[in-house]
Structures are given as C-alpha cells and as structure tokens.
Design an enzyme around this catalytic site. Sequence first.
Site, PDB file in Angstrom:
ATOM      1  N   SER A  36      25.688 -27.130 -13.928  1.00 55.81           N
ATOM      2  CA  SER A  36      24.987 -27.424 -14.984  1.00 55.81           C
ATOM      3  C   SER A  36      23.788 -28.235 -14.804  1.00 55.81           C
ATOM      4  O   SER A  36      23.236 -28.483 -13.812  1.00 55.81           O
ATOM      5  CB  SER A  36      25.905 -28.263 -15.930  1.00 55.81           C
ATOM      6  OG  SER A  36      26.113 -29.827 -15.463  1.00 55.81           O
ATOM      7  N   TYR A  65      24.246 -24.595 -18.181  1.00 53.18           N
ATOM      8  CA  TYR A  65      24.645 -25.135 -19.646  1.00 53.18           C
ATOM      9  C   TYR A  65      24.262 -26.609 -19.541  1.00 53.18           C
ATOM     10  O   TYR A  65      24.283 -27.119 -18.404  1.00 53.18           O
ATOM     11  CB  TYR A  65      25.867 -24.977 -19.959  1.00 53.18           C
ATOM     12  CG  TYR A  65      26.888 -25.476 -18.823  1.00 53.18           C
ATOM     13  CD1 TYR A  65      27.551 -26.750 -18.724  1.00 53.18           C
ATOM     14  CD2 TYR A  65      27.144 -24.661 -17.703  1.00 53.18           C
ATOM     15  CE1 TYR A  65      28.442 -27.187 -17.862  1.00 53.18           C
ATOM     16  CE2 TYR A  65      28.163 -25.164 -16.441  1.00 53.18           C
ATOM     17  CZ  TYR A  65      28.884 -26.432 -16.715  1.00 53.18           C
ATOM     18  OH  TYR A  65      29.695 -26.873 -15.814  1.00 53.18           O
TER      19      TYR A  65
END
Length: 131
Positions: free
Chosen positions: A25, A58
């Site tokens: 991430s 993300y």
Amino acid sequence: MHRTFLFSKIHHCTLTETNLEYVGSISIDQTLLDAAGIVPYEQVQVVNMNNGERLVTYAIPAPADSGAVELNGAAARLGTRGDRVIIMTYAQLTSEEIEGFEPRVVLVDQENRVIEDAPVVNASTPELCLT
C-alpha cells in the site's frame, strides 16, 4: 455506458518514507485523504515525478497532520524519501454525471500540508503549472 475520469488528485506530495517490509500500500496523512475524498483501501495510482514510475496500489491512513506519504511493500522499490509524487483516483461516470463534473485537486507544500489558498486547477485553467 460508463467512462473513466480523474476523480481526485493530491499533487506534488513528497515521499517521507519507504518501507519494503510492510505488507503493501501507500500510507497517506489522513488530512490529505480527507481533502481529496480518498477513503481507506481505495485504489490509487501513484506517479513518481523523479523517476517516471507509475504504480497502482491502495491507500491506508497515516496519522492526521503528520505529513506522512509512505510507499510500502514492493512499491517501496519504486521511490525514495524526498521523491515528488502525484496520487490519483478515478471514477466511472455515466453520460449524465459527466456534465459539470470537476475532479477534486489538492495542492500541497513541501511538508505535504494542504495549500489552503491554492488556485483551483481545472479544465478552464490549463495554463496553470505549479512547481
């Protein structure tokens, strides 16, 4: 029919850290996430202005007002502390939603703080270029 449009952008962030051993991430200061309308675990595209790398991952929240923008996991190989990055999200819009739509653009300073009085950047101001 749906078409894909830029939904939000955090422009000219500075990477504050990279962490190869984290699961994955990009960690982003919660204040920046809120300003851009990005929610935790939303897909983001990250463009590294220093080396041209582009990646999709993300977003996860970092503490509010920390200025943190950190590439984690394998993505950490695509940037180093101090690199300037652009973080973008996209949305699928219908023909009806397109008219009048403007993406949310958040401009930040070198400490990743929102520039409150920054000019609005949109299709009507293409000549505006910030450094």
